[in-house]
Design a protein around this motif. Structure first.
Motif, short mmCIF file in Angstrom:
data_model
loop_
_atom_site.label_atom_id
_atom_site.label_comp_id
_atom_site.label_asym_id
_atom_site.label_seq_id
_atom_site.Cartn_x
_atom_site.Cartn_y
_atom_site.Cartn_z
N ALA A 196 11.35 -25.79 -24.81
CA ALA A 196 12.56 -26.01 -24.03
C ALA A 196 13.74 -25.24 -24.63
O ALA A 196 13.99 -25.34 -25.83
N ASP A 197 14.43 -24.47 -23.77
CA ASP A 197 15.67 -23.86 -24.24
C ASP A 197 16.78 -24.92 -24.16
O ASP A 197 16.54 -26.06 -23.73
N ALA A 198 17.99 -24.57 -24.55
CA ALA A 198 19.07 -25.56 -24.62
C ALA A 198 19.37 -26.18 -23.26
O ALA A 198 19.53 -27.40 -23.15
N ALA A 199 19.43 -25.35 -22.21
CA ALA A 199 19.78 -25.86 -20.88
C ALA A 199 18.69 -26.79 -20.35
O ALA A 199 18.99 -27.86 -19.80
N MET A 200 17.43 -26.39 -20.51
CA MET A 200 16.35 -27.21 -20.00
C MET A 200 16.20 -28.48 -20.82
O MET A 200 15.89 -29.56 -20.28
N ALA A 201 16.42 -28.40 -22.11
CA ALA A 201 16.37 -29.59 -22.97
C ALA A 201 17.41 -30.60 -22.53
O ALA A 201 17.14 -31.81 -22.47
N SER A 202 18.60 -30.12 -22.20
CA SER A 202 19.66 -31.02 -21.74
C SER A 202 19.28 -31.68 -20.42
O SER A 202 19.47 -32.88 -20.24
N ALA A 203 18.74 -30.89 -19.49
CA ALA A 203 18.37 -31.42 -18.17
C ALA A 203 17.25 -32.45 -18.28
O ALA A 203 17.23 -33.44 -17.53
N LEU A 204 16.31 -32.23 -19.21
CA LEU A 204 15.16 -33.12 -19.35
C LEU A 204 15.37 -34.19 -20.41
O LEU A 204 14.46 -34.95 -20.72
N GLU A 205 16.59 -34.23 -20.96
CA GLU A 205 16.95 -35.27 -21.94
C GLU A 205 15.99 -35.26 -23.14
O GLU A 205 15.44 -36.28 -23.54
N THR A 206 15.78 -34.06 -23.67
CA THR A 206 14.95 -33.90 -24.85
C THR A 206 15.63 -32.93 -25.80
O THR A 206 16.77 -32.51 -25.55
N ARG A 207 14.98 -32.55 -26.86
CA ARG A 207 15.59 -31.67 -27.85
C ARG A 207 15.26 -30.21 -27.56
O ARG A 207 14.22 -29.90 -26.96
N LYS A 208 16.11 -29.32 -28.01
CA LYS A 208 15.84 -27.89 -27.89
C LYS A 208 14.59 -27.55 -28.69
O LYS A 208 14.42 -28.00 -29.83
N GLY A 209 13.69 -26.77 -28.09
CA GLY A 209 12.45 -26.42 -28.77
C GLY A 209 11.32 -27.40 -28.54
O GLY A 209 10.20 -27.18 -29.01
N ALA A 210 11.59 -28.49 -27.80
CA ALA A 210 10.54 -29.48 -27.53
C ALA A 210 9.43 -28.85 -26.67
O ALA A 210 9.71 -27.98 -25.84
N PRO A 211 8.20 -29.28 -26.86
CA PRO A 211 7.09 -28.69 -26.08
C PRO A 211 7.16 -29.07 -24.61
O PRO A 211 7.45 -30.22 -24.27
N LEU A 212 6.89 -28.11 -23.75
CA LEU A 212 6.86 -28.33 -22.31
C LEU A 212 5.55 -27.78 -21.76
O LEU A 212 5.06 -26.75 -22.22
N GLU A 230 6.81 -21.32 -7.44
CA GLU A 230 7.50 -22.30 -8.27
C GLU A 230 7.14 -22.16 -9.75
O GLU A 230 6.04 -21.76 -10.11
N TYR A 231 8.10 -22.57 -10.57
CA TYR A 231 7.87 -22.84 -11.98
C TYR A 231 8.12 -24.33 -12.18
O TYR A 231 9.20 -24.84 -11.84
N LEU A 232 7.14 -25.04 -12.72
CA LEU A 232 7.26 -26.47 -12.98
C LEU A 232 7.17 -26.69 -14.49
O LEU A 232 6.21 -26.26 -15.12
N TYR A 233 8.18 -27.34 -15.06
CA TYR A 233 8.22 -27.60 -16.49
C TYR A 233 8.17 -29.10 -16.72
O TYR A 233 9.10 -29.82 -16.33
N PHE A 234 7.10 -29.58 -17.35
CA PHE A 234 6.94 -31.01 -17.60
C PHE A 234 7.20 -31.33 -19.07
O PHE A 234 6.70 -30.66 -19.96
N LYS A 235 7.99 -32.38 -19.29
CA LYS A 235 8.30 -32.81 -20.64
C LYS A 235 7.03 -33.29 -21.34
O LYS A 235 6.25 -34.04 -20.75
N GLY A 236 6.84 -32.88 -22.57
CA GLY A 236 5.63 -33.24 -23.30
C GLY A 236 5.44 -34.74 -23.41
O GLY A 236 6.39 -35.49 -23.63
N GLY A 237 4.19 -35.20 -23.22
CA GLY A 237 3.87 -36.60 -23.38
C GLY A 237 4.14 -37.47 -22.17
O GLY A 237 3.94 -38.68 -22.22
#
Length: 264
Positions: A196-212, A230-237
């Motif tokens: 996750a980059d900074a913007a996506m981490a913020s949107a997904l309520e996770t940390r920057k660099g978190a696995p997606l 489409e690009y679909l990014y799912f938060k790890g876990g």
């Protein structure tokens, strides 16, 4: 002291360990055993169900295979954080699949704009580079928690129709079919992992660099025309794709020879 469970159905063809598994599974899903809580020990479960330790271990083993519990050496079994699961043996939108499993789905529309198609998007949709396309960014909320970030590209004509649609509570697939008269046919999927980059981490309520989990999906209508990329990014876990595949055995040398002889 753990409560003793009702006696088993002795006339049922279902083995005891499966009956125990289903009772424990129900207690996990209804919140009796919440996520990260410790399950009763094997000896406690033996007393609860009045069965052998082997039977209890079989039941717990099945629950572990399903991902409902995990074991910590020397400490026992614990309830896993539940994951949303989507079978990809058929073409479905996220909300369509999750709603059928009893989950609550809402979407947070981050942006909707008409932009010139990049070389990649244009190639996927069969358009000239720079052709206007609709670019839609949405955060998918599963049971009120941010679970995925979705970036959708559709041709301008479809985008103008989606612009007037309810993108907060409805799947784009269902809008295309029911509102736009598009008959969906099939999709190509590619799945990999990213950070996750900074913007996506913020949107997904996770940390920057978190696995997606990243899914690239190109959807076609019944005439094989690409209509949705489409690009679909799912938060790890939080999410899991499942696919059942059958073994296709290669033809034997004898079978190949017989086939040649038949053709001759």
């Amino acid at each position: 002291m753990p409560n003793r469970h009702p006696s088993f159905d002795l006339d049922s063809p279902i083995p005891f360990y499966q009956q125990i598994k289903e009772k424990l599974r129900g207690s996990i899903l209804d919140g009796t055993y919440p996520p990260h809580s410790r399950m009763p020990s094997e000896s406690e479960l033996q007393e609860m169900f009045d069965v052998s330790r082997i039977t209890i271990r079989q039941a717990l083993g099945d629950l572990q295979k399903e991902g409902l519990i995990f074991k910590v050496h020397g400490k026992g079994s614990f309830v896993s954080q539940p994951k949303a699961v989507q079978n990809i043996t058929s073409l479905q939108g996220f909300a369509e699949a999750m709603s059928s499993e009893g989950h609550e789905i809402f979407n947070r529309v981050m942006s909707f704009a008409f932009v010139p198609a990049s070389s990649e998007v244009a190639a996927k949709l069969g358009l000239e580079e720079g052709t206007p396309v609709a670019e839609i960014h949405r955060v998918r909320l599963l049971n009120r928690k941010a679970t995925s970030y979705e970036i959708t590209f559709v041709p301008e004509s479809l985008g103008k129709k989606l612009q007037r649609a309810d993108l907060i509570t409805r799947d784009i697939f269902l809008i295309l079919e029911n509102d736009c008269g598009v008959k969906l046919g099939s999709a190509d999927l590619a799945i990999d992992a990213t950070a996750a980059d900074a913007a996506m981490a913020s949107a997904l309520e996770t940390r920057k660099g978190a696995p997606l989990l990243r899914v690239e999906r190109l959807t076609y209508d019944v005439s094989k025309q690409p209509i949705d990329f489409e690009y679909l990014y799912f938060k790890g876990g939080t999410f899991q794709y499942r696919l059942k595949v059958d073994r296709k055995r290669p033809a034997t040398a004898r079978g190949q020879r017989q086939a040649k002889e038949t053709k001759a």
